[in-house]
Each structure stands twice: as structure tokens, then as C-alpha cells.
Write a protein that holds these residues in place. Structure first.
Motif, PDB file in Angstrom:
ATOM      1  N   PRO A 204     109.862  98.942 113.787  1.00 26.59           N
ATOM      2  CA  PRO A 204     110.489  97.632 113.536  1.00 26.59           C
ATOM      3  C   PRO A 204     109.477  96.563 113.123  1.00 26.59           C
ATOM      4  O   PRO A 204     109.763  95.746 112.242  1.00 26.59           O
ATOM      5  CB  PRO A 204     111.153  97.297 114.878  1.00 26.59           C
ATOM      6  N   TRP A 205     108.304  96.561 113.745  1.00 26.93           N
ATOM      7  CA  TRP A 205     107.284  95.577 113.388  1.00 26.93           C
ATOM      8  C   TRP A 205     106.743  95.841 111.990  1.00 26.93           C
ATOM      9  O   TRP A 205     106.566  94.906 111.192  1.00 26.93           O
ATOM     10  CB  TRP A 205     106.146  95.597 114.406  1.00 26.93           C
ATOM     11  N   LEU A 206     106.498  97.100 111.678  1.00 28.59           N
ATOM     12  CA  LEU A 206     105.992  97.437 110.345  1.00 28.59           C
ATOM     13  C   LEU A 206     106.988  97.034 109.264  1.00 28.59           C
ATOM     14  O   LEU A 206     106.593  96.592 108.179  1.00 28.59           O
ATOM     15  CB  LEU A 206     105.696  98.935 110.254  1.00 28.59           C
ATOM     16  N   LEU A 207     108.267  97.163 109.540  1.00 30.93           N
ATOM     17  CA  LEU A 207     109.296  96.823 108.553  1.00 30.93           C
ATOM     18  C   LEU A 207     109.400  95.329 108.312  1.00 30.93           C
ATOM     19  O   LEU A 207     109.828  94.907 107.233  1.00 30.93           O
ATOM     20  CB  LEU A 207     110.660  97.351 109.010  1.00 30.93           C
ATOM     21  N   ARG A 208     109.012  94.524 109.289  1.00 30.71           N
ATOM     22  CA  ARG A 208     109.284  93.087 109.205  1.00 30.71           C
ATOM     23  C   ARG A 208     108.064  92.183 109.210  1.00 30.71           C
ATOM     24  O   ARG A 208     108.144  91.054 108.741  1.00 30.71           O
ATOM     25  CB  ARG A 208     110.204  92.673 110.363  1.00 30.71           C
ATOM     26  N   ARG A 209     106.911  92.666 109.714  1.00 33.41           N
ATOM     27  CA  ARG A 209     105.835  91.715 109.951  1.00 33.41           C
ATOM     28  C   ARG A 209     104.439  92.183 109.538  1.00 33.41           C
ATOM     29  O   ARG A 209     103.478  91.439 109.690  1.00 33.41           O
ATOM     30  CB  ARG A 209     105.815  91.333 111.438  1.00 33.41           C
ATOM     31  N   ALA A 210     104.294  93.377 109.047  1.00 26.27           N
ATOM     32  CA  ALA A 210     102.951  93.898 108.770  1.00 26.27           C
ATOM     33  C   ALA A 210     102.208  93.062 107.733  1.00 26.27           C
ATOM     34  O   ALA A 210     101.022  92.754 107.901  1.00 26.27           O
ATOM     35  CB  ALA A 210     103.028  95.358 108.309  1.00 26.27           C
ATOM     36  N   CYS A 211     102.888  92.685 106.659  1.00 24.91           N
ATOM     37  CA  CYS A 211     102.249  91.885 105.605  1.00 24.91           C
ATOM     38  C   CYS A 211     102.366  90.405 105.949  1.00 24.91           C
ATOM     39  O   CYS A 211     103.468  89.893 106.150  1.00 24.91           O
ATOM     40  CB  CYS A 211     102.916  92.142 104.253  1.00 24.91           C
ATOM     41  N   VAL A 227     105.382 104.910 105.905  1.00 24.31           N
ATOM     42  CA  VAL A 227     105.441 105.279 107.325  1.00 24.31           C
ATOM     43  C   VAL A 227     106.671 104.675 108.003  1.00 24.31           C
ATOM     44  O   VAL A 227     107.316 105.320 108.835  1.00 24.31           O
ATOM     45  CB  VAL A 227     104.149 104.840 108.037  1.00 24.31           C
ATOM     46  N   ALA A 228     107.014 103.445 107.645  1.00 21.49           N
ATOM     47  CA  ALA A 228     108.171 102.789 108.253  1.00 21.49           C
ATOM     48  C   ALA A 228     109.499 103.272 107.668  1.00 21.49           C
ATOM     49  O   ALA A 228     110.560 102.836 108.109  1.00 21.49           O
ATOM     50  CB  ALA A 228     108.063 101.272 108.092  1.00 21.49           C
ATOM     51  N   LYS A 229     109.437 104.176 106.679  1.00 21.68           N
ATOM     52  CA  LYS A 229     110.637 104.721 106.031  1.00 21.68           C
ATOM     53  C   LYS A 229     111.537 103.591 105.536  1.00 21.68           C
ATOM     54  O   LYS A 229     112.736 103.524 105.831  1.00 21.68           O
ATOM     55  CB  LYS A 229     111.383 105.640 107.000  1.00 21.68           C
ATOM     56  N   LEU A 230     110.919 102.718 104.765  1.00 29.32           N
ATOM     57  CA  LEU A 230     111.613 101.534 104.268  1.00 29.32           C
ATOM     58  C   LEU A 230     112.906 101.892 103.547  1.00 29.32           C
ATOM     59  O   LEU A 230     113.928 101.222 103.716  1.00 29.32           O
ATOM     60  CB  LEU A 230     110.668 100.754 103.343  1.00 29.32           C
ATOM     61  N   HIS A 231     112.882 102.943 102.746  1.00 27.32           N
ATOM     62  CA  HIS A 231     114.059 103.306 101.951  1.00 27.32           C
ATOM     63  C   HIS A 231     115.256 103.685 102.818  1.00 27.32           C
ATOM     64  O   HIS A 231     116.395 103.618 102.359  1.00 27.32           O
ATOM     65  CB  HIS A 231     113.711 104.461 101.007  1.00 27.32           C
ATOM     66  N   GLU A 232     114.998 104.067 104.099  1.00 23.88           N
ATOM     67  CA  GLU A 232     116.086 104.422 104.997  1.00 23.88           C
ATOM     68  C   GLU A 232     116.638 103.208 105.751  1.00 23.88           C
ATOM     69  O   GLU A 232     117.646 103.325 106.439  1.00 23.88           O
ATOM     70  CB  GLU A 232     115.619 105.465 106.020  1.00 23.88           C
ATOM     71  N   ALA A 233     115.971 102.081 105.618  1.00 24.88           N
ATOM     72  CA  ALA A 233     116.363 100.894 106.384  1.00 24.88           C
ATOM     73  C   ALA A 233     116.940  99.793 105.502  1.00 24.88           C
ATOM     74  O   ALA A 233     117.121  98.663 105.962  1.00 24.88           O
ATOM     75  CB  ALA A 233     115.149 100.348 107.145  1.00 24.88           C
ATOM     76  N   LEU A 234     117.253 100.104 104.253  1.00 22.84           N
ATOM     77  CA  LEU A 234     117.683  99.062 103.321  1.00 22.84           C
ATOM     78  C   LEU A 234     119.012  98.434 103.716  1.00 22.84           C
ATOM     79  O   LEU A 234     119.273  97.274 103.373  1.00 22.84           O
ATOM     80  CB  LEU A 234     117.767  99.630 101.901  1.00 22.84           C
TER      81      LEU A 234
END
Length: 372
Positions: A204-211, A227-234
Motif C-alpha cells: 500500500p505504501w509503495l502504491l501511494r507514497r514511494a515517489c 513490485v507493487a503490482k500497479l497494474h492489478e490495483a488500477l
């Protein structure tokens, strides 16, 4: 009180640990100003010529290991005897096999106590670095609070702090705590460690706050997306504006990070992620960051071939049209003009270098003669 647990003498120089702790207490949830620089030992190091790294990079750390071997061979030697022992040797700031081997050759309990003393009470960055390397090699979960605090001085101590946490039970939580409080190179070290661990707790943190917007984010943006599997969380973008903004930062960094990290051209889900971002960002209120992000993406889609964005020609044209339609809205143009009026560097850069090609409504009279 023993030297392994005692405090410094009255009037003694400030330890780097105390320096980091004092700055941290001023803003507990934020990175230290200027990464905590200058350090208390800055004057000493400014006037001292530091040893250079050896030409044979594989031998880096051997001199430190020799100092440690000599020290640990003396049964009665105290940790404080190492406080000024590393001025004349090159001290690597990353994990080092020679230093780790020296730690393993000595008794682990004694090495651990020595590392703790150097990190907690060391007033010289070289000695503190060696202490942190010892804890990275033989430390336990008990050392996490100590390592977290010194790791706030992340430009110097971030690599070893991140490595230490990778080895520890509870290290993911410690890395997430530190990641929220470091930027620049420190953030690179910590986020890289989180990506290597690939632990679901961090997703969850990688998807929202890493950058955080720093240009060095380009080193890990592609790894985060993978790693955060962004394409699965769209699907989460429907209700998560924080994630929409973060996806924009990831895409921005991956536009032009060749030689640093994974680019849009090589990320297998670029087309799908761009389409999802384009659908959702226009549903949000305009901000300077959002305007800048989609202007950069529109620029990339205008000047580069479709494969550079990992999409088809049809996708490229549709994405470009969607982004430009958002940028052309009056409320978005007003937000950009307001940013330019306050001399926001992102809006100034767009006005001077990107408006002519994109013909942005916000900057009709700027940059007609600007060079790329």
C-alpha cells in the motif's frame, strides 16, 4: 557506568546520533532539513583530506577490517578506543564483505556492543559508519530504534541502515518508518530495499507514497510499479486521489529515465496504466503538480514514438488528446497561471520550454522563441 552504556563526557562534541535525534524531534514526521547537514564533525572533515577509495574496488574495506581485527584481538579493548581509529583509512558507506567478515571473526556479542557504542556515542562520521556496518552484520531487532535514528542522516547512513533492516525481523516496518522521513539518495536506498524484500505489508505504501517528486525517484519508479503490482490495483483509482497523484509521479519518472531505471518503453503495463491515469486525473481538481505531470506526459506522447510510451499509435493519440483536453480547461489553465505568477519553477519551466510544442492555453504568450 560502563563505556558500552554510558553517556559522553560533559562538554564533549555532539554525537551524530544526538544530532539526528534533536533534529528529528523538531518535526517527527518529516525528513531532516538538508538531510541533517552539516554534521557536528563537519569542520573537522572539511579541513582533513579524506582517504580515497582504492582503485581495486574489491579491496575497499580491507583497511577497516584490519583495524577491527587488531582491536578485537585485545580482550580488554573498549569500544571508545575506536572513536578516532578510522581517520586514515577509506570507510565504505555501503555493505562491505571485508567489514562483515571481521565482525564474524570476533565474538558476536562484543561486536554488537561495539557497534552500538559507536553508533550511539560516535562523534565522527567514519567511526559511526563502521559501527553501523557492525550492526548491519550482527545486530538484532533490539537495534532497530538505534539504526532508525542514525538512518535519518540518510545520505551517509541510509545504505547501511537499509541493509541492516533487510536482515531483521520487523525490518519492513522499520524501512517504511524511515522511508517516510528521508528523501534524495536516502529514499533511493530505502525504497530499493523495500522493493527487494517484496513484502505485501509494504505494497500500500509503495502504491501511494514511494515517489516524493525528487528526480532521483527515477532510479526506483519502475521497480515500485512492478513490485507493487500497479497494474492489478488500477481499480482503486476510482476512490483514491492520493494514488492517482502517485501514479502520475511514477509515469513521469519513467518517461525519461533511461540508464537510471525501468522506462515506459520496457514496462509491460505502460499502456494500461497510462489509460487509467488519463481517465481519472481529469476527474480531480486542478493542482500545480497535476498540471505539471500531465503536461510532461502529453509532451512525451507528442514528441516520442508510441513504443517509447509502451503503447500503440492509436493509444498514443487517444492519450495525448485526453491529457490536452484536461490541460485546456479554463480552471486548469487558471491553476497553472497562478503557479507561474508565484514563480513556481515547474510552471516556469513549462512556460519557457514546453508551451510552444503543446500550445498550452495557460501560457499563450510565453516561450515562443524558447529552445529545447
Amino acid at each position: 557506568m560502563s563505556e558500552t552504556t554510558g553517556t559522553g563526557l560533559p562538554g564533549s562534541p555532539t554525537s551524530l546520533f544526538d544530532h539526528a535525534l534533536q533534529l528529528h524531534q523538531l518535526a517527527p514526521g518529516e525528513p531532516l532539513p538538508r538531510d541533517g547537514e552539516p554534521y557536528p564533525d563537519d569542520e573537522l572533515h572539511r579541513h582533513r583530506r579524506s582517504p580515497k577509495a582504492p582503485e581495486d574496488r574489491h579491496s575497499a574495506g580491507k583497511d577497516v577490517a584490519l583495524v577491527l581485527d587488531t582491536h578485537f584481538a585485545k580482550v580488554a579493548a573498549l569500544p571508545s578506543e575506536l572513536a578516532d581509529a578510522f581517520h586514515d583509512v577509506y570507510v565504505p558507506i555501503h555493505q562491505n564483505r571485508h567489514i562483515a567478515a571481521a565482525a564474524e571473526r570476533a565474538g558476536r556479542d562484543r561486536v554488537r556492543q561495539t557497534g552500538r557504542w559507536l553508533v550511539r556515542y560516535g562523534t565522527d562520521r567514519c567511526a559511526v559508519t563502521v559501527g553501523l556496518a557492525l550492526l548491519a552484520a550482527v545486530g538484532t531487532a533490539e537495534d532497530i530504534p538505534l539504526i532508525r535514528t542514525i538512518g535519518l542522516l540518510s545520505n551517509r547512513f541510509g545504505p547501511l541502515a537499509a541493509h541492516a533492516f533487510e536482515q531483521q525481523t520487523g525490518g519492513v516496518e522499520a524501512l517504511l518508518w524511515l522511508a517516510e522521513r528521508v528523501t534524495g539518495w536516502g529514499r533511493v536506498y530505502v525504497v530499493d530495499a523495500l522493493c527487494r524484500l517484496n513484502n505485501p505489508i509494504a505494497r500500500p505504501w509503495l502504491l501511494r507514497r514511494a515517489c516524493d517528486g525528487d528526480f532521483l525517484n527515477a532510479y526506483f519508479a519502475g521497480s515500485v510499479a512492478t513490485v507493487a503490482k500497479l497494474h492489478e490495483a488500477l481499480a482503486d483509482l476510482d476512490t483514491d486521489s492520493e494514488m492517482v497523484d502517485h501514479v502520475g509521479r511514477l509515469l513521469h519518472q519513467m518517461c525519461d529515465c533511461g540508464g537510471m531505471g525501468l522506462t515506459l518503453a520496457d514496462y509491460p503495463h505502460s499502456g494500461a496504466v497510462l489509460e487509467a491515469h488519463a481517465r481519472h486525473v481529469g476527474l480531480l481538481s486542478p493542482t500545480i503538480e497535476r498540471y505539471f505531470t500531465i503536461a510532461v506526459l502529453a509532451q512525451h506522447l507528442t514528441t516520442e514514438p508510441p513504443e517509447a510510451a509502451g503503447c500503440t499509435a492509436a493509444q498514443q493519440e487517444a492519450l495525448r488528446a485526453t491529457y490536452l483536453e484536461v490541460l485546456d480547461r479554463e480552471e486548469w489553465a487558471q491553476a497553472a497561471r497562478a503557479g507561474l505568477a508565484t514563480d513556481d519553477n515547474r510552471m516556469r519551466w513549462l512556460a519557457d520550454h514546453r508551451a510552444p510544442q503543446l500550445r498550452l492555453r495557460a501560457f499563450p504568450d510565453r516561450g515562443s522563441n524558447a529552445e529545447e
